[in-house]
Enzyme design. Structure first.
Site, short mmCIF file in Angstrom:
data_model
loop_
_atom_site.label_atom_id
_atom_site.label_comp_id
_atom_site.label_asym_id
_atom_site.label_seq_id
_atom_site.Cartn_x
_atom_site.Cartn_y
_atom_site.Cartn_z
N SER A 194 -22.94 1.40 21.57
CA SER A 194 -22.67 0.06 22.09
C SER A 194 -23.06 -0.99 21.04
O SER A 194 -23.80 -0.69 20.10
CB SER A 194 -23.47 -0.17 23.39
OG SER A 194 -24.86 -0.13 23.12
N GLU A 219 -28.09 4.00 10.66
CA GLU A 219 -28.43 3.83 12.08
C GLU A 219 -27.13 3.60 12.86
O GLU A 219 -26.33 2.75 12.47
CB GLU A 219 -29.36 2.61 12.20
CG GLU A 219 -29.70 2.22 13.63
CD GLU A 219 -30.54 0.93 13.66
OE1 GLU A 219 -31.05 0.47 12.60
OE2 GLU A 219 -30.67 0.36 14.77
N ASN A 233 -29.10 7.94 15.81
CA ASN A 233 -29.05 6.98 16.92
C ASN A 233 -30.38 7.13 17.65
O ASN A 233 -30.56 8.06 18.44
CB ASN A 233 -27.88 7.30 17.85
CG ASN A 233 -27.79 6.27 18.98
OD1 ASN A 233 -28.71 5.48 19.18
ND2 ASN A 233 -26.69 6.29 19.72
N HIS A 273 -25.28 3.00 16.74
CA HIS A 273 -25.33 2.73 18.18
C HIS A 273 -23.92 2.75 18.72
O HIS A 273 -23.02 2.13 18.12
CB HIS A 273 -25.98 1.38 18.48
CG HIS A 273 -27.37 1.30 17.95
ND1 HIS A 273 -28.41 1.95 18.56
CD2 HIS A 273 -27.87 0.71 16.85
CE1 HIS A 273 -29.51 1.74 17.84
NE2 HIS A 273 -29.20 1.00 16.80
N PRO A 314 -33.37 9.64 23.09
CA PRO A 314 -33.42 9.93 24.52
C PRO A 314 -32.19 9.47 25.30
O PRO A 314 -31.61 8.44 25.00
CB PRO A 314 -34.67 9.17 25.00
CG PRO A 314 -34.93 8.15 23.95
CD PRO A 314 -34.45 8.74 22.66
N ASN A 315 -31.85 10.26 26.27
CA ASN A 315 -30.75 10.02 27.23
C ASN A 315 -29.36 10.21 26.64
O ASN A 315 -28.37 10.13 27.37
CB ASN A 315 -30.87 8.62 27.87
CG ASN A 315 -32.15 8.46 28.65
OD1 ASN A 315 -32.46 9.31 29.49
ND2 ASN A 315 -32.93 7.43 28.36
N ARG A 353 -32.65 -5.57 23.31
CA ARG A 353 -31.96 -4.59 22.45
C ARG A 353 -31.61 -5.18 21.09
O ARG A 353 -31.07 -4.50 20.23
CB ARG A 353 -30.68 -4.08 23.13
CG ARG A 353 -30.92 -3.31 24.40
CD ARG A 353 -29.64 -2.71 24.95
NE ARG A 353 -29.78 -2.45 26.37
CZ ARG A 353 -30.28 -1.31 26.87
NH1 ARG A 353 -30.63 -0.33 26.08
NH2 ARG A 353 -30.40 -1.16 28.18
N ALA A 370 -33.10 4.39 22.95
CA ALA A 370 -34.09 3.39 23.39
C ALA A 370 -35.25 3.24 22.40
O ALA A 370 -35.87 2.17 22.31
CB ALA A 370 -34.61 3.75 24.77
N ARG A 388 -25.74 -7.25 24.07
CA ARG A 388 -26.39 -6.80 25.31
C ARG A 388 -27.70 -7.57 25.52
O ARG A 388 -27.90 -8.63 24.95
CB ARG A 388 -26.58 -5.28 25.26
CG ARG A 388 -25.23 -4.55 25.11
CD ARG A 388 -25.38 -3.06 25.12
NE ARG A 388 -25.95 -2.58 26.39
CZ ARG A 388 -26.40 -1.34 26.58
NH1 ARG A 388 -26.37 -0.46 25.57
NH2 ARG A 388 -26.90 -0.98 27.75
N TYR A 422 -21.15 3.40 26.84
CA TYR A 422 -21.27 4.53 25.91
C TYR A 422 -20.03 5.41 25.82
O TYR A 422 -20.02 6.37 25.05
CB TYR A 422 -22.50 5.37 26.30
CG TYR A 422 -23.76 4.55 26.34
CD1 TYR A 422 -24.18 3.85 25.21
CD2 TYR A 422 -24.52 4.44 27.50
CE1 TYR A 422 -25.33 3.06 25.25
CE2 TYR A 422 -25.67 3.66 27.55
CZ TYR A 422 -26.07 2.97 26.43
OH TYR A 422 -27.20 2.20 26.45
N ARG A 457 -23.06 8.96 31.42
CA ARG A 457 -24.04 7.86 31.42
C ARG A 457 -23.35 6.53 31.12
O ARG A 457 -22.80 6.36 30.03
CB ARG A 457 -25.09 8.14 30.35
CG ARG A 457 -26.10 7.04 30.17
CD ARG A 457 -26.93 7.26 28.92
NE ARG A 457 -27.87 6.16 28.76
CZ ARG A 457 -28.46 5.81 27.62
NH1 ARG A 457 -28.20 6.50 26.52
NH2 ARG A 457 -29.28 4.79 27.57
C1 DQA Z 1 -27.94 2.89 22.15
C2 DQA Z 1 -28.36 1.46 22.50
C3 DQA Z 1 -29.80 1.43 23.00
O1 DQA Z 1 -30.18 0.11 23.33
C4 DQA Z 1 -29.94 2.28 24.23
O2 DQA Z 1 -31.28 2.31 24.69
C5 DQA Z 1 -29.40 3.65 24.07
C6 DQA Z 1 -28.19 3.86 23.29
C7 DQA Z 1 -26.44 2.97 21.79
O3 DQA Z 1 -26.03 4.00 21.28
O4 DQA Z 1 -25.69 2.03 22.05
O5 DQA Z 1 -29.90 4.60 24.65
O6 DQA Z 1 -28.67 3.31 21.01
#
Ligand code: DQA
Length: 177
Positions: free
Chosen positions: A120, A116, A92, A118, A27-28, A129, A95, A125, A40, A35
């Protein structure tokens, strides 16, 4: 009474000459580019996906990408990957990394190796997370290297699958530890 014909070979995935790699985005991540760029970066999801598909093509692999904001749609896509005998997954979970037993269970059920990713560094953080429902099942985790993290994960997958399918790789009987 009807008899059901079953094929003995149908369920047995044969290593393909054109490995099939699925890149999943949670998501997102459709908002990448605008964003929270300090976390990111500026690359859009389209930029990232185009680059991965192109890299796959030059390596003779099929790279498919899928982003969704809903947990169930991601579960369905993972189950589909199992039926399609996808060779490797780069994910990825965004959240859902920190919340989703459902996505974890789906990946465990299909048992396709995955990395996996990410963008960030989740460990630099907020503490919520720091926990991932995926990392202990993953072949590896790339966190904090921005969009390059996806590229590195894909390179790993390509190398891993090449080792599996090339005559050279298949001659290897023992792995040095
Ligand atoms: C994320 C890190 C997650 O904590 C966050 O909710 C994201 C992106 C990253 O790519 O750094 O949506 O997965």
């Amino acid at each position: 009474m009807t008899t059901k014909r079953t094929s003995r070979t149908a369920a047995k995935p044969v290593p393909s000459l054109h490995p099939h790699i699925l890149v999943l985005h949670g998501p997102n991540l459709n908002l990448l580019g605008s964003r929270e760029p300090k976390h990111y970066g500026r690359a859009t999801l389209e930029d990232i996906n185009r680059n991965l598909v192109e890299r796959g093509r030059t390596a003779g692999a099929v790279v498919e990408t899928f982003q969704h904001n809903h947990e169930g749609a991601l579960v369905d896509r993972i189950q589909q990957a199992g039926r399609d005998h996808v060779d490797f997954i780069v994910i990825n979970p965004a959240a859902y990394t920190h919340t989703s037993v459902a996505l974890r269970d789906a990946l465990a059920a299909i048992a396709i190796p995955f990395v996996e990713v990410h963008l960030s560094n989740i460990y630099a953080r907020e503490s919520f997370r720091h926990h991932s429902y995926f990392s202990d099942l993953a072949v590896g985790v790339v966190s904090g290297l921005g969009a390059q993290g996806y590229e590195l994960a894909l390179e790993y997958a390509l190398r891993h699958l090449q080792d599996r399918t090339t005559p050279h790789g298949s001659q290897k009987t023992e792995k040095a530890h």
